[in-house]
Scaffold this active site. Structure first.
Site, mmCIF file in Angstrom:
data_model
loop_
_atom_site.group_PDB
_atom_site.id
_atom_site.type_symbol
_atom_site.label_atom_id
_atom_site.label_comp_id
_atom_site.label_asym_id
_atom_site.label_seq_id
_atom_site.Cartn_x
_atom_site.Cartn_y
_atom_site.Cartn_z
ATOM 1 N N CYS A 107 50.751 35.839 37.416
ATOM 2 C CA CYS A 107 50.107 36.997 36.797
ATOM 3 C C CYS A 107 51.012 38.241 36.774
ATOM 4 C CB CYS A 107 48.781 37.262 37.494
ATOM 5 S SG CYS A 107 47.661 38.303 36.561
ATOM 6 N N ARG A 144 39.405 42.441 28.885
ATOM 7 C CA ARG A 144 40.294 41.669 29.742
ATOM 8 C C ARG A 144 40.094 40.198 29.443
ATOM 9 N NH1 ARG A 144 42.588 44.336 34.063
ATOM 10 N NH2 ARG A 144 42.988 42.448 35.243
ATOM 11 N N HIS A 224 45.469 31.946 38.331
ATOM 12 C CA HIS A 224 45.035 32.076 39.708
ATOM 13 C C HIS A 224 44.188 30.849 39.988
ATOM 14 C CE1 HIS A 224 46.277 36.271 40.020
ATOM 15 N NE2 HIS A 224 45.703 36.508 38.867
#
Lengths: 274, 429
Positions: A107, A144, A224
């Site tokens: 990320c 997002r 993740h």
């Protein structure tokens, strides 16, 4: 007697893991990746040494690392890291990456390896410029990119196994599952390959279906989850890679029972399908 | 108009509970707000009672319950939103439920526990007499993004507060402690004096100076990033708390000291007599799922809601302190739990797991927890039993313990509701 001892020593592999900014670059359980690498090595009698490279670490520490890991972060933390990465540190890291040191960057760390990050307000933060990619935040009003993600990867050397989810057969070597949450959209240049193709989710930018980036033995990804506990085959792939490079020959890892891991992957896949 | 909404809502609540559809803790408010978005402003601006808002990642329900009981012991009339119903619709619902048919609210106090993201929104509609900020930890990042984003929103909202508001801030949380700096509000601080560690835990978020960004120095640490902190670069440091120690505490666990100190500090500044405070602390029973004990077939279960890395670490530490040997962990990923379960890798299971004898795992994401625990044992994971079904897990867990032992249950939020439903035979929300 002497000979026997030396042969035992020969079988004792070891890896030095450089964990970059563990206290700053660590969201979403990213340290799970380190836990999994360490334990999977331990179970195969491979020694690991984890170096925690925090603010103020000396450049020399980077030198004998066989594997790099860096997790995601909040924006504020990323700025502190940026200040700590001196020219010397960046130069050596770049040399190591270009020489083929294995690494996993998640990320924020992945974005950081690129050329720049353009913030929501248009402000441009330079990256390390090691990977041919850049990231842009399309503005505060944009959504997002959050959710479960399934990526199809094509990594030479992953052992394929198949299993069924509902009435679909899935070849395990192709599938990496995880969870993504990022505001920035990453665009790849021609010097890097994508880590995989998005089957479900957003990936690099939500448009071109690519996810992450590969440059030599460096892997950048938005996944993740953390990525390695849910994808132990990828964890082993990285361990093997790091060992092969260090010992300059092909080293095959022994088999581990991944029953729980497979079940956990299946529950993610089922959640996505339903 | 609002009178109509209140009447309509009350009928709705009545029907809902009559038909056993739940207690109507969110829906009536939701409907009222969708018809009049200024419903809160209209009903609360000219109020005759004081409002106490309780915000923070962990401890809202227990802190709110403590204050409520102290005020009630002092013969005050108090109403509140229901535990878990901590969004705007939950606050609106509590107004509907507690109004008379003439739209009056005959109370002296309202206590609202509010969600981190909802706090700034509520402050746009009405002013509050007290705002308690307990802490901010990473929690459900998939819903709100990052801790710093929430902090920025709070800072902006607090910048507009007037002098009649009192901010009650945790002195030991560096970011929270700094929230009063640019506010006209009166500020009170609570902390704890028991800090036994010198090193920060992994699950620490705010360890950099909110002023200048330098790494903070901790003389002592309570848990996570709560401690006696200071900045060497800019003189910013832990404010001296107005309250950090009481003679005795009603519940075990360091986290409950913070909750209790916050509640007592507010009560004292409202002028409540120490006698009433002590009386409540002596007989206080925990809120549901927060160290709540349930007795079943002669055996004892105790539920420790564990919803994020910090609360999980604190639960594990408290259970270990109580010499617990048998634990049942239930992991769900429904919306109230957070859809993403990666946070379990930020829990320090490694520090505690080997002290337990039997570990049972269940919940919607039981295998994710099984993987996490498998990697946390020093050696093999023989002590681990995995169940896809709660009932099986409970049955097996209770069978394994004797009558003197306790089965400690550590569930996420929705798993806690599911388990309680099975154990007590009725639903809560």
């Amino acid at each position: 007697m002497k000979n026997r001892q030396s042969s035992i020593v020969n079988h004792q592999y070891s890896l030095t893991i450089g964990w970059l900014y563990p206290d700053l670059m660590s969201t979403y359980g990213d340290r799970g990746n380190i836990i999994v690498i360490q334990k999977r090595c331990f179970l195969r009698s491979i020694n690991t040494k984890v170096k925690r490279l925090s603010v103020g670490f000396s450049v020399q520490e980077l030198k004998n690392c066989d594997f790099f890991f860096m997790g995601g972060a909040q924006d504020k933390q990323q700025k502190i890291v940026s200040n700590d990465l001196s020219k010397d540190k960046i130069k050596l890291l770049k040399e190591k990456i270009e020489a083929g040191t294995t690494g996993l960057y998640i990320c924020g760390a992945y974005q950081f390896l690129g050329k720049y990050y353009k913030e929501a307000d248009g402000n441009v933060i330079p990256g390390l410029g090691i990977l041919d990619l850049h990231t842009e935040h399309p503005g505060e009003k944009s959504e997002r990119l959050i959710g479960n993600i399934v990526v199809e990867v094509d990594l030479v050397g992953l052992t394929p196994t198949t299993y069924e989810v509902g009435d679909r057969k899935i070849e395990e070597k192709h599938i990496i599952v995880g969870f993504e949450n990022h505001g920035g959209r990453t665009y790849l240049g021609k010097d890097v390959k994508p880590f995989g193709q998005v089957l479900k989710g957003f990936g690099n930018n939500g448009i071109d279906k690519t996810e992450g980036a590969i440059f030599k033995n460096t892997f950048g990804t938005y996944l993740h989850g953390p990525i390695l506990p849910k994808n132990p085959q990828f964890a082993d792939y990285l361990i093997e890679k790091a060992l092969n490079i260090k010992y300059k020959r092909k080293i095959q890892l022994t088999f581990l029972d991944d029953f729980f891991e497979k079940k956990a992957r299946k529950s993610v896949l089922q959640e996505i399908i339903s | 108009m609002n009178l109509f909404l209140i009447l309509f809502g009350k009928i709705f609540v009545f029907l809902s509970s009559f038909l056993n559809l739940g207690s109507g803790s969110t829906w009536p408010g939701h409907i009222a707000l969708s018809i009049n978005k200024n419903f809160l402003k209209d009903t609360l601006t000219k109020r005759k009672f004081k409002i106490i808002l309780v915000a923070g990642t962990n401890g809202k329900t227990t802190t709110g319950k403590l204050i409520k009981e102290i005020l009630e012991t002092n013969n005050n009339k108090v109403f509140h939103n229901e535990a878990g119903a901590n969004l705007i619709n939950g606050v609106a619902s509590s107004i509907i439920k507690n109004s008379t048919f003439f739209g009056n609210l005959n109370f002296q106090y309202a206590i609202y526990e509010v969600d981190e993201n909802t706090l700034p929104t509520l402050l746009k509609f009405f002013s509050s007499d007290f705002i308690i900020c307990l802490n901010l930890f990473r929690d459900q990042l998939d819903r709100y993004g990052e801790v710093n984003i929430i902090l920025d929103k709070w800072r902006k909202a607090f910048g507009k507060l007037k002098a009649k508001t009192t901010l009650v801030l945790n002195s030991d949380d560096p970011q929270i402690a700094s929230l009063g700096k640019k506010s006209k509000a009166k500020v009170l601080y609570f902390g704890v004096d028991e800090m036994r560690k010198t090193e920060l835990e992994h699950a620490s978020d705010s360890t950099y100076c909110p002023n200048c960004g330098s790494k903070l120095l901790y003389k002592r640490v309570a848990f996570s990033h709560l401690g006696d902190w200071m900045c060497e670069s800019c003189d910013n440091k832990r404010p001296i708390p107005n309250l950090e120690k009481l003679v005795s505490y009603p519940l075990p666990g360091l986290y409950n000291r913070y909750n209790t100190n916050a509640a007592v500090l507010v009560s004292k500044s409202l002028g409540i007599n120490q006698y009433f405070i002590t009386r409540v602390l002596k007989k206080f029973k925990p809120a549901f799922g927060r160290q709540e004990k349930i007795y079943i077939n002669g055996k004892t279960l105790q539920i420790f809601l564990s919803k994020n890395p910090v609360s999980f670490n604190q639960s594990l530490m408290t259970v270990k302190g109580l010499k617990g040997k048998n634990i049942l962990i239930a992991l769900n990923n429904k919306i109230p739990d957070g859809r993403d379960v990666s946070w379990i890798w930020d829990v320090d299971f490694e520090r505690f797991i080997d002290s337990f004898k039997n570990i049972f795992v269940s919940g919607d994401r039981t295998y994710d927890m099984a993987v996490r625990l498998k990697y946390s044992f020093k050696n093999s994971h023989q002590k681990l039993s995995v169940f896809e079904n709660y009932k099986e897990a409970l049955k097996f867990g209770l069978k394994k313990i004797n009558r003197k032992e306790v089965l400690y249950v550590l569930p996420t939020y929705s798993a806690m509701l599911d388990l309680r439903k099975i154990l007590t035979g009725k639903s809560i929300l």
